[in-house]
Design a protein around this motif. Structure first.
Motif, PDB file in Angstrom:
ATOM      1  N   VAL A  90      12.431  14.436  -9.753  1.00  0.00           N
ATOM      2  CA  VAL A  90      11.690  15.682  -9.981  1.00  0.00           C
ATOM      3  C   VAL A  90      10.186  15.413 -10.028  1.00  0.00           C
ATOM      4  CG1 VAL A  90      11.201  17.377 -11.795  1.00  0.00           C
ATOM      5  CG2 VAL A  90      13.555  16.961 -11.078  1.00  0.00           C
ATOM      6  N   GLU A  91       9.791  14.285 -10.647  1.00  0.00           N
ATOM      7  CA  GLU A  91       8.364  13.975 -10.757  1.00  0.00           C
ATOM      8  C   GLU A  91       7.742  13.780  -9.375  1.00  0.00           C
ATOM      9  OE1 GLU A  91       8.335  10.561 -13.353  1.00  0.00           O
ATOM     10  OE2 GLU A  91       8.362  11.833 -15.149  1.00  0.00           O
ATOM     11  N   TRP A  92       8.472  13.098  -8.499  1.00  0.00           N
ATOM     12  CA  TRP A  92       7.903  12.772  -7.184  1.00  0.00           C
ATOM     13  C   TRP A  92       7.900  13.985  -6.265  1.00  0.00           C
ATOM     14  CZ3 TRP A  92       5.498   8.136  -6.663  1.00  0.00           C
ATOM     15  CH2 TRP A  92       5.678   7.262  -7.735  1.00  0.00           C
ATOM     16  N   TRP A  93       8.730  15.006  -6.598  1.00  0.00           N
ATOM     17  CA  TRP A  93       8.704  16.264  -5.839  1.00  0.00           C
ATOM     18  C   TRP A  93       7.544  17.152  -6.317  1.00  0.00           C
ATOM     19  CZ3 TRP A  93      14.574  17.032  -7.131  1.00  0.00           C
ATOM     20  CH2 TRP A  93      15.358  16.343  -6.193  1.00  0.00           C
ATOM     21  N   ASP A  94       6.985  16.854  -7.480  1.00  0.00           N
ATOM     22  CA  ASP A  94       6.032  17.739  -8.152  1.00  0.00           C
ATOM     23  C   ASP A  94       4.592  17.313  -7.818  1.00  0.00           C
ATOM     24  OD1 ASP A  94       4.351  19.021  -9.902  1.00  0.00           O
ATOM     25  OD2 ASP A  94       5.496  18.532 -11.713  1.00  0.00           O
ATOM     26  N   ALA A  95       3.895  18.144  -7.041  1.00  0.00           N
ATOM     27  CA  ALA A  95       2.536  17.804  -6.588  1.00  0.00           C
ATOM     28  C   ALA A  95       1.587  17.584  -7.758  1.00  0.00           C
ATOM     29  CB  ALA A  95       2.007  18.919  -5.690  1.00  0.00           C
TER      30      ALA A  95
ATOM     31  N   GLU B 232       0.862  -1.181   0.000  1.00  0.00           N
ATOM     32  CA  GLU B 232       0.000   0.000   0.000  1.00  0.00           C
ATOM     33  C   GLU B 232       0.899   1.231   0.000  1.00  0.00           C
ATOM     34  OE1 GLU B 232      -0.429  -2.158   2.865  1.00  0.00           O
ATOM     35  OE2 GLU B 232       1.150  -1.128   3.937  1.00  0.00           O
ATOM     36  N   PRO B 233       0.371   2.365  -0.458  1.00  0.00           N
ATOM     37  CA  PRO B 233       1.214   3.562  -0.492  1.00  0.00           C
ATOM     38  C   PRO B 233       1.365   4.123   0.918  1.00  0.00           C
ATOM     39  CG  PRO B 233      -0.998   4.060  -1.284  1.00  0.00           C
ATOM     40  CD  PRO B 233      -0.992   2.595  -0.953  1.00  0.00           C
ATOM     41  N   LEU B 234       2.602   4.364   1.338  1.00  0.00           N
ATOM     42  CA  LEU B 234       2.832   4.914   2.676  1.00  0.00           C
ATOM     43  C   LEU B 234       2.953   6.429   2.625  1.00  0.00           C
ATOM     44  CD1 LEU B 234       5.493   2.268   3.856  1.00  0.00           C
ATOM     45  CD2 LEU B 234       3.007   2.218   4.162  1.00  0.00           C
ATOM     46  N   TRP B 235       3.093   6.973   1.414  1.00  0.00           N
ATOM     47  CA  TRP B 235       3.277   8.419   1.293  1.00  0.00           C
ATOM     48  C   TRP B 235       1.941   9.137   1.403  1.00  0.00           C
ATOM     49  CZ3 TRP B 235       3.725   5.330  -3.206  1.00  0.00           C
ATOM     50  CH2 TRP B 235       2.803   5.591  -4.221  1.00  0.00           C
ATOM     51  N   THR B 236       2.013  10.445   1.740  1.00  0.00           N
ATOM     52  CA  THR B 236       0.789  11.217   1.971  1.00  0.00           C
ATOM     53  C   THR B 236       0.724  12.455   1.087  1.00  0.00           C
ATOM     54  OG1 THR B 236       1.939  12.383   3.713  1.00  0.00           O
ATOM     55  CG2 THR B 236       0.569  10.531   4.388  1.00  0.00           C
ATOM     56  N   GLY B 237       1.535  12.510   0.047  1.00  0.00           N
ATOM     57  CA  GLY B 237       1.531  13.693  -0.806  1.00  0.00           C
ATOM     58  C   GLY B 237       2.850  13.733  -1.535  1.00  0.00           C
ATOM     59  N   PRO B 238       3.165  14.885  -2.155  1.00  0.00           N
ATOM     60  CA  PRO B 238       4.412  14.959  -2.909  1.00  0.00           C
ATOM     61  C   PRO B 238       5.622  14.683  -2.015  1.00  0.00           C
ATOM     62  CG  PRO B 238       3.428  17.133  -2.675  1.00  0.00           C
ATOM     63  CD  PRO B 238       2.418  16.163  -2.179  1.00  0.00           C
ATOM     64  N   PHE B 239       6.679  14.231  -2.616  1.00  0.00           N
ATOM     65  CA  PHE B 239       7.882  13.912  -1.864  1.00  0.00           C
ATOM     66  C   PHE B 239       8.620  15.207  -1.529  1.00  0.00           C
ATOM     67  CE2 PHE B 239       8.507   9.188  -2.019  1.00  0.00           C
ATOM     68  CZ  PHE B 239       7.214   8.915  -2.432  1.00  0.00           C
ATOM     69  N   HIS B 240       9.232  15.196  -0.366  1.00  0.00           N
ATOM     70  CA  HIS B 240       9.914  16.375   0.158  1.00  0.00           C
ATOM     71  C   HIS B 240      11.334  16.419  -0.382  1.00  0.00           C
ATOM     72  CE1 HIS B 240      11.323  19.300   3.078  1.00  0.00           C
ATOM     73  NE2 HIS B 240      12.281  18.478   3.424  1.00  0.00           N
ATOM     74  N   ARG B 241      11.702  17.605  -0.876  1.00  0.00           N
ATOM     75  CA  ARG B 241      13.061  17.795  -1.377  1.00  0.00           C
ATOM     76  C   ARG B 241      13.881  18.438  -0.270  1.00  0.00           C
ATOM     77  NH1 ARG B 241      15.989  21.743  -3.610  1.00  0.00           N
ATOM     78  NH2 ARG B 241      17.054  21.553  -5.619  1.00  0.00           N
ATOM     79  N   GLN B 242      15.047  17.875  -0.004  1.00  0.00           N
ATOM     80  CA  GLN B 242      15.963  18.363   1.041  1.00  0.00           C
ATOM     81  C   GLN B 242      15.934  19.897   1.134  1.00  0.00           C
ATOM     82  OE1 GLN B 242      17.668  16.753   3.223  1.00  0.00           O
ATOM     83  NE2 GLN B 242      19.457  17.975   3.760  1.00  0.00           N
ATOM     84  N   SER B 243      15.718  20.424   2.353  1.00  0.00           N
ATOM     85  CA  SER B 243      15.524  21.870   2.532  1.00  0.00           C
ATOM     86  C   SER B 243      16.774  22.671   2.189  1.00  0.00           C
ATOM     87  CB  SER B 243      15.162  22.166   3.994  1.00  0.00           C
ATOM     88  OG  SER B 243      14.004  21.462   4.355  1.00  0.00           O
TER      89      SER B 243
END
Ligand SMILES: [Zn+2]
Length: 473
Positions: free
Chosen positions: A430-435, A299-310
């Motif tokens: 880049v795709e996974w960072w992009d909402a 199952e997907p554990l993520w809750t939205g776009p992936f976070h890019r290192q601050s």
């Protein structure tokens, strides 16, 4: 007395001859039992091809005469394999065969059937004793391939990027996957309420071309397979070439350390050692990542776009074609499979999304590395760390500190190497960072079908929509 003795000797000779003859017959022409048959079939369900392994051995001195494999179904018997052992050939007392017979011409109906192995020897079958031996296995003939209905019509991918397909696949399928050239992306089944509803996250890896034709393939236990060419649009990309200068100071600093850590000898010529690191150790490091990320939560554990290192600047992008220059000469070429992100030295490294740590340790060119599984085959990789703050098996939340940046492994300076992997293959982060990409290509598709009650719904569309507002740059 002499006469009696002669008669007795004569009788003894006759008895001895008879005994010898009986012994010879018993030894050469009779057997203690029928031939022994050891028999394994390729599977209980048989599609186009019936296959198996058979070993027959005679139980006595008489050699094998013939062995036959046949399929009995609906009152008919179809020979699949037969071998004769001629009397003038060297005697065969044991024979192992592998048979694989195509049933398409045999006209065998679907349904229950029996695979039989029969064998006989050159023994005399006296007194109506059992003639030869037969061993059998019950099987089911099934020549109907699984059914596939592709539900999603739009699959717009970029070379090096990912996509999601939804399909209904009949329940008889035991193996469902998207095949893109030599890459294989297994399906997730059982996530949706409809038991036939199936999803596959797949990629067109960066070393393929825009001409790749992804196929959805389903095969059943009998080996019947259905393939559907997916309707995809693949956008071509030219990945930039970047020159990497290599100097002796870098070789001295990195080559002995990495080779020693992975248990390889350090050659006198460090340039050779560097090539071992950049080729062999790189391949081994990739193999390890591939193996680590091949299994994933269902199952997907993520809750939205992936976070890019601050607050980190990109130093190198996905699939840069690197050219390695040493003393003015090109000594190697490799592809950079991730993003290099740099900020302050020893910066806190943040988990890109919720997930489970599947690796925390040293991995060759990536140095000290953390790998997080996010479910559905998606994993993130954090390399060149100076410290690791998590353990394997630990659940992490998006943004949680999992370690500190550094320059372990094949890194020239303090930075984070970040990769997203799909079923063990690097894809463009880049795709996974992009909402918007995530919503259009993944989340909205997942939300188009009701989810099974027992499946977790961490990636529910509401959560993704809420996260849209705080999309990462
Ligand atoms: Zn890197």
């Amino acid at each position: 007395m002499a006469g009696w003795q002669a008669v007795r000797t004569g009788w003894l000779a006759v008895v001895a001859v008879i005994a010898l003859a009986v012994g010879a017959v018993w030894w050469f022409k009779l057997e203690p039992g029928p031939p022994r048959v050891a028999f394994a079939v390729g599977g209980e369900r048989i599609g186009r091809t019936a296959s198996g392994d058979v070993t027959v051995s005679s139980s006595g001195r008489p050699p094998l005469r013939w062995v036959e494999v046949r399929l009995a179904a609906g009152g008919q018997s179809v020979p699949l394999y037969r071998e004769e052992f001629p009397p003038d050939a060297p005697p065969t007392r044991e024979k192992s065969i592998h048979f694989a017979a195509d049933l398409t011409q045999a006209g065998v109906a679907e349904g229950p059937a029996t695979l039989e192995v029969a064998a006989d020897t050159y023994a005399w079958h006296l007194l109506g004793g059992a003639r030869g031996a037969v061993a059998s296995r019950d099987v089911t003939i099934d020549s109907t391939p699984p059914r596939i209905d592709v539900l999603t019509t739009q699959h717009n991918l970029r070379l090096g990027g990912a996509g999601l397909v939804l399909a209904r696949v009949s329940a008889d399928a035991v193996d469902v996957q998207v095949v893109v050239d030599r890459y294989v992306f297994p399906a997730v089944r059982g996530y949706f309420a409809d038991p036939e509803a199936t999803l596959v996250l797949f990629a067109v890896p960066q070393d393929l071309t825009a001409q790749a034709r992804p196929l959805l393939r389903a095969s059943d236990a009998a080996g019947n397979a259905t393939e559907v060419v997916l309707p995809v649009t693949i956008k071509d990309r030219n990945f930039p070439e970047r020159q990497m200068g290599i100097d002796d100071a870098f070789l001295q600093r990195k080559v002995p350390e990495i080779l020693t850590k992975v248990g390889k000898p350090v050659p006198v010529d460090l340039k050779d050692g560097y090539l071992t690191v950049n080729r062999e150790v790189r391949r081994e490091s990739e193999d390890k990542l591939h193996a680590l990320t091949a299994h994933s939560a269902a199952e997907p554990l993520w809750t939205g776009p992936f976070h890019r290192q601050s607050n980190a600047a990109p130093m190198s992008a996905f699939a840069d074609r690197r050219v390695y220059i040493y003393k003015g000469e090109t000594i190697d070429r490799q592809t950079h499979l991730g993003y290099d992100l740099a900020s302050l030295q020893r910066a806190s490294v943040e988990a890109a999304q919720n997930g489970v740590v599947v690796f925390a340790g040293y991995n060759g060119i990536y140095g000290d590395t953390v790998v997080i599984d996010h479910g559905f085959g998606v994993a993130s990789v954090y390399g060149h760390l100076s410290s690791i703050a998590v353990k394997e098996g630990q659940s992490v939340k998006v943004g949680e500190t999992i370690g500190q940046t550094g320059e372990s492994g094949l890194a020239g300076g303090d930075h984070l190497h970040f990769s997203i992997m799909l079923r063990g293959n690097h894809v463009d982060p880049v795709e996974w960072w992009d909402a918007h990409w995530l919503r259009d290509q993944v989340t909205s598709k997942l939300a188009s079908l009701p989810v099974a009650k027992n499946a977790q719904t961490a990636a529910a569309p509401d959560a993704a929509a809420a996260a849209d507002g705080q999309a990462q740059p």
